[in-house]
Scaffold this motif. Structure first.
Motif, mmCIF file in Angstrom:
data_model
loop_
_atom_site.group_PDB
_atom_site.id
_atom_site.type_symbol
_atom_site.label_atom_id
_atom_site.label_comp_id
_atom_site.label_asym_id
_atom_site.label_seq_id
_atom_site.Cartn_x
_atom_site.Cartn_y
_atom_site.Cartn_z
ATOM 1 N N ARG A 506 0.269 2.850 17.863
ATOM 2 C CA ARG A 506 1.710 2.742 17.727
ATOM 3 C C ARG A 506 2.089 1.331 17.291
ATOM 4 O O ARG A 506 1.255 0.429 17.296
ATOM 5 C CB ARG A 506 2.393 3.096 19.053
ATOM 6 C CG ARG A 506 2.498 4.600 19.274
ATOM 7 C CD ARG A 506 2.524 4.950 20.736
ATOM 8 N NE ARG A 506 1.266 4.625 21.386
ATOM 9 C CZ ARG A 506 1.174 4.028 22.572
ATOM 10 N NH1 ARG A 506 2.275 3.707 23.232
ATOM 11 N NH2 ARG A 506 -0.004 3.773 23.105
ATOM 12 N N SER A 507 3.334 1.151 16.922
ATOM 13 C CA SER A 507 3.797 -0.148 16.435
ATOM 14 C C SER A 507 5.095 -0.514 17.134
ATOM 15 O O SER A 507 5.976 0.334 17.319
ATOM 16 C CB SER A 507 3.999 -0.117 14.921
ATOM 17 O OG SER A 507 4.891 0.915 14.542
ATOM 18 N N ILE A 508 5.213 -1.788 17.514
ATOM 19 C CA ILE A 508 6.402 -2.256 18.226
ATOM 20 C C ILE A 508 6.944 -3.513 17.543
ATOM 21 O O ILE A 508 6.249 -4.173 16.759
ATOM 22 C CB ILE A 508 6.106 -2.552 19.712
ATOM 23 C CG1 ILE A 508 5.097 -3.699 19.842
ATOM 24 C CG2 ILE A 508 5.612 -1.307 20.418
ATOM 25 C CD1 ILE A 508 4.903 -4.179 21.279
ATOM 26 N N LEU A 509 8.192 -3.837 17.865
ATOM 27 C CA LEU A 509 8.844 -5.025 17.322
ATOM 28 C C LEU A 509 9.248 -5.943 18.463
ATOM 29 O O LEU A 509 9.807 -5.495 19.466
ATOM 30 C CB LEU A 509 10.091 -4.631 16.524
ATOM 31 C CG LEU A 509 10.908 -5.783 15.930
ATOM 32 C CD1 LEU A 509 10.124 -6.493 14.828
ATOM 33 C CD2 LEU A 509 12.244 -5.267 15.394
ATOM 34 N N VAL A 510 8.959 -7.227 18.307
ATOM 35 C CA VAL A 510 9.370 -8.239 19.282
ATOM 36 C C VAL A 510 10.539 -9.024 18.699
ATOM 37 O O VAL A 510 10.434 -9.566 17.596
ATOM 38 C CB VAL A 510 8.214 -9.191 19.636
ATOM 39 C CG1 VAL A 510 8.688 -10.277 20.600
ATOM 40 C CG2 VAL A 510 7.047 -8.411 20.238
ATOM 41 N N MET A 511 11.633 -9.071 19.421
ATOM 42 C CA MET A 511 12.853 -9.748 18.971
ATOM 43 C C MET A 511 13.161 -10.910 19.915
ATOM 44 O O MET A 511 13.763 -10.738 20.974
ATOM 45 C CB MET A 511 14.028 -8.764 18.947
ATOM 46 C CG MET A 511 15.353 -9.361 18.510
ATOM 47 S SD MET A 511 16.722 -8.143 18.564
ATOM 48 C CE MET A 511 16.863 -7.858 20.342
ATOM 49 N N PRO A 512 12.754 -12.126 19.578
ATOM 50 C CA PRO A 512 13.067 -13.275 20.428
ATOM 51 C C PRO A 512 14.536 -13.649 20.284
ATOM 52 O O PRO A 512 15.251 -13.082 19.455
ATOM 53 C CB PRO A 512 12.154 -14.374 19.872
ATOM 54 C CG PRO A 512 11.985 -14.010 18.435
ATOM 55 C CD PRO A 512 11.995 -12.508 18.377
ATOM 56 N N PRO A 513 15.017 -14.609 21.065
ATOM 57 C CA PRO A 513 16.418 -15.033 20.917
ATOM 58 C C PRO A 513 16.710 -15.523 19.498
ATOM 59 O O PRO A 513 15.858 -16.118 18.843
ATOM 60 C CB PRO A 513 16.546 -16.181 21.931
ATOM 61 C CG PRO A 513 15.468 -15.924 22.936
ATOM 62 C CD PRO A 513 14.337 -15.313 22.174
#
Length: 833
Positions: A506-513
């Motif tokens: 699977r693939s995920i997205l990391v969204m920092p500030p």
């Protein structure tokens, strides 16, 4: 050692007695089973009941007996604590080495203990323990992360030589000397392929009590077998490069140089430096190129930095109606030109060769889509401005970087969406929307973390960032201990995702500030590098994650407007803020109609409008208000720079025929000529004072004033009776016959004098400037003197008589047969500074 162990009891756990085993067996089952509102596998938030169960170690039945009203809803998933609280002793873990050990390794933990109580702690020592029961789901990880102080159901310290170092007596408020504990994984009894809870506790005696737990620091230990054949999770990480707007619409001009940009302050110069926030983002991002960070860039920031490369100015407390000039003494020279040049060159090199799948262009100025959708949806001008921000300004802004970027990705504030936000994003051409997972909760039938990509229909894809992982990097990560705890939590979460379905990548997205600082960037880079090195994760670009096949049953129902988070709504730009911005746009459009070269002003204010509604003002509301007020005031000054002058207490005298002229003076303080503008003079009583044969009550005259000049237009009038007449002068744009600026009203007082002379007096405080006035009575007196002496007047009287005759000749030639001013009569008075 024996005495300490005896003080804790003989069992391997601190919880003993009837019911203790039941509570220990349900320490996580209760947390998961009670999560009536929890979406399993996504880890977005921990349901209140689950949080309460995890915090208190109650069973399912215990919490249901208490009722949901007793649940502490604040005990949800948050950024990891940097130290263990909940007791008198606060344990701080500074390092965990290695972060991703194998079962044959030894793990070394270092840290300190601080006495937060009011009494001393004696016989203080620290010890290490691990729960041999694996954390089998992300909800269990969240449950452990929500715990604070020591608990009776915690495992006992590992009782081996060297694993319980003594720290002596610790006075109130004091911090111990650093401790080091090196423990073998085999001694902890853990096996590969799981995530475990690992902790260091502090035990001691207070006021003569027996030695007992006073504090604990909990963290996570991921153990992975690279030979297991599990498919690594693809992780795309956003790397935002944005900053609060600083460039004002004004420019600084002098006689020796071209226009210079004016910045509200010089903080951007510091940010661009090697040790500044933007400088650190560039260098750290470049150092992890192998991890494929996706650069999210505000083109307006690049434009601003480009403005700083050459000489620029920083605004002071003063001001001027014409903007920043050498005369107003309201600016100082900026100091960041060298830093700007270096940073732009480094960014260009860092981005060289990257595709549009790894470089995302925000709309120029990073406008706040949610604020506009909620509070400015009726403004077509704002929507038009957004389109320009996405196309023209967005493309031009990134040109200095010489990079190909995607301009069809929207990133609303913190990824929160609702139906109005999605609709606005679509209207400006966005086909992908970066979304927080809390806005698109998954079906309860989905028991694992889905792919980030979700189809919203109509050609729109939501690329969903995992909110639990995002929260890890949302807190203050300025200390070593905070960074260590965050990194271990990230490693635990990502390994748990891989282990949920090891055969299903699977693939995920990391969204920092959005305004990520250097310490957060370093923590994120370290975390991602550790997971990729451990081989349960694989670095991916944004485009790869966004194009993945959506997971069945993943959430795709867009929330209604009423479901938008209330906390986020409180920080939005208000409808009043946006109305002020649209008024600025209206004034800009009106000003552009009369300028001979409106392009520079339009470009400056198009950018200023977008900067005025920037997402950056969410956390800097005072600065945002100041920026909008400055832009509005400056445009108002430009708009008002073309006006009809006011001057009180002037009069003109007419001959007995009742014919005269009323001069109307138009001032143009703009640095360029004005066109497409005319003055209309209106008489309220044309039977007493008429302006034109065909239209006695009004007359129009075109204005063609050069830059920084005044032009006087002379309107012929005919007076037929004594009395007062109200007159009004108004500027109009010829393109659409709309009023420009405010009208100027004044009163003309017509009086019958001796020998048939009529005096027309314009009085009151709102008077037009009267130029070229003829003093009829003085001229008649001079001529009478000439007849009496049988020759020309001498001295001053003769000179006055000659001057008046010249005036007569000029006045006689000034009007054609229809009473219109000839070209020779229109005079320009240049009043340059």
């Amino acid at each position: 050692m024996a005495a300490r162990q005896a003080g804790r009891g003989s069992g391997p756990r601190r919880g003993t007695g009837r019911g203790g085993a039941r509570l220990r067996g349900a320490r996580r089952a209760g947390a998961v089973a009670l999560a009536s509102g929890l979406v399993l596998g996504t880890g977005t938030t921990l349901a209140p009941a689950a949080a309460f169960a995890a915090q208190t170690r109650y069973t399912v039945g215990d919490v249901h007996a208490l009722g949901t009203g007793a649940v502490d809803a604040s005990a949800t998933s948050k950024a990891p604590e940097a130290s263990g609280g909940g007791g008198q002793a606060v344990v701080t873990l500074d390092t965990i080495t290695p972060q991703t050990p194998s079962v044959t390794n030894t793990v070394t933990l270092t840290g300190t203990v601080t006495n937060k109580g009011s009494t001393s702690i004696s016989s203080l020592h620290v010890g290490v323990w691990a729960d041999t029961q694996p954390l089998t789901s992300r909800s269990e990880i969240s449950a452990v992360a929500a715990l604070t102080g020591p608990n009776d159901q915690d495992p006992a310290e590992l009782d081996k030589s060297g694993l319980q170092p003594g720290l002596g007596t610790l006075a109130p408020g004091a911090t111990s000397a650093p401790f080091t504990i090196a423990v073998k994984i085999s001694d902890l009894g853990l096996s590969a392929g799981h995530v475990y809870e690992l902790a260091v506790d502090a035990q001691g005696s207070v006021s003569g009590s027996s030695v007992h737990p006073l504090g604990v620091a909990r963290t996570f230990l991921p153990l992975y077998d690279p030979g297991s054949g599990a498919q690594p999770t693809k992780i795309a990480t956003l790397w935002p490069v944005v900053a609060a707007p600083r460039v004002q619409p004004q420019t600084y001009s002098d006689s020796k140089a071209s226009d210079q940009a004016v910045l509200s302050d010089d903080t951007l110069a510091d940010d661009l430096g090697t040790d500044g926030r933007l400088g650190q983002l560039q260098s750290r991002g470049a150092s992890i190129a192998a991890l494929k960070p996706t650069w999210v860039i505000d083109p307006d920031l690049i434009t601003s930095v480009l403005d700083m490369e050459s000489a620029y100015q920083v605004a002071g407390s003063g001001g001027d109606a014409k903007g920043a000039t050498t005369a107003c003494k309201c600016t100082t020279a900026g100091s960041g030109s060298a830093a700007a040049k270096t940073w732009l060159a480094d960014m260009q090199q860092t981005l060289s060769g990257l595709s549009s799948q790894q470089v995302l262009s925000l709309p120029a100025g990073d406008p706040d889509l949610a604020s506009i959708a909620h509070n400015g949806s009726g403004s077509q001008s704002l929507k038009d401005a957004l389109k320009v921000a996405t196309s023209d300004l967005g493309q031009v802004g990134l040109n200095p970087l010489q990079v190909s970027a995607s301009r069809t990705v929207a990133w609303p504030y913190q990824g929160y969406i609702d139906s109005s936000v999605v609709s606005l994003a679509r209207s400006i051409g966005s086909t992908q929307i970066i979304t927080d997972s809390s806005s698109l909760p998954d079906s309860r039938s989905l028991t694992y973390t889905p792919n980030a990509a979700r189809s919203l229909g109509n050609g729109t894809t939501a690329v969903v960032a995992d909110s639990t992982i995002d929260d890890i990097f949302a807190g203050n990560l300025s200390t070593q201990s905070a960074q260590t705890m965050a990194e271990q939590r990230f490693l635990a979460e990502t390994l748990a995702i891989t282990l949920e379905r090891p055969n299903d990548q699977r693939s995920i997205l990391v969204m920092p500030p959005r305004d990520m600082v250097a310490s957060t960037a370093q923590t994120l880079a370290n975390s991602l590098a550790a997971a990729v090195t451990a081989k349960w994760a694989k670095a991916a670009g944004y485009g790869e994650v966004a194009s993945a096949t959506p997971t069945p049953h993943a959430g795709t129902i867009v929330p209604s407007v009423s479901d938008y988070p209330s906390a986020a709504r409180k920080t939005e730009l208000s409808s009043g803020d946006l109305t002020a911005v649209t008024s600025t746009q209206d004034n800009l459009a009106e000003l552009g109609k009369i300028m001979s070269n409106p392009a520079p002003i339009r470009t400056a204010f198009s950018s200023a409008v977008l900067r005025s509604v920037s997402t950056q003002w969410r956390d800097q509301s005072d600065q945002g208000t100041a920026y909008r007020e400055n832009a509005t005031e400056y445009l108002d000054n430009l708009h008002d720079a073309v006006s009809i002058l006011h001057k009180p207490n002037n009069s003109i005298t007419l001959s007995g025929s009742g014919s005269a002229t009323i001069p109307i003076t138009v001032q143009n303080d703009l640095p360029q000529p004005v066109l497409n503008l005319e003055v209309e003079l209106t008489s309220s009583s044309p039977t007493r004072l008429s302006l034109d044969k065909s239209s006695p009550n009004f007359k129009l005259m075109a204005v063609r004033a050069n830059g920084d000049t005044v032009e006087t237009l002379r309107f012929p009038v005919t007076a037929t009776a004594n009395g007062q007449v109200e007159m009004t002068a108004q500027l109009y744009t010829t393109a659409d016959q709309k009023p420009y600026g405010n009208p100027v009203s004044f009163t003309v007082d017509i009086k019958q004098l001796r020998n048939g002379v009529i005096a027309v007096v314009a009085g009151g405080v709102l008077l037009v400037l009267l130029a070229g006035v003829r003093l009829y009575s003085k001229r008649k007196h001079a001529r009478s003197g000439e007849g009496a002496d049988g020759g020309a007047a001498e001295g001053d009287d003769a000179e006055d008589a000659d001057a008046e005759r010249d005036d007569d000749a000029r006045d006689d030639d000034a009007w054609d047969e229809d009473g219109n001013s000839t070209s020779d009569e229109r005079t320009l008075h240049r009043e340059r500074e």
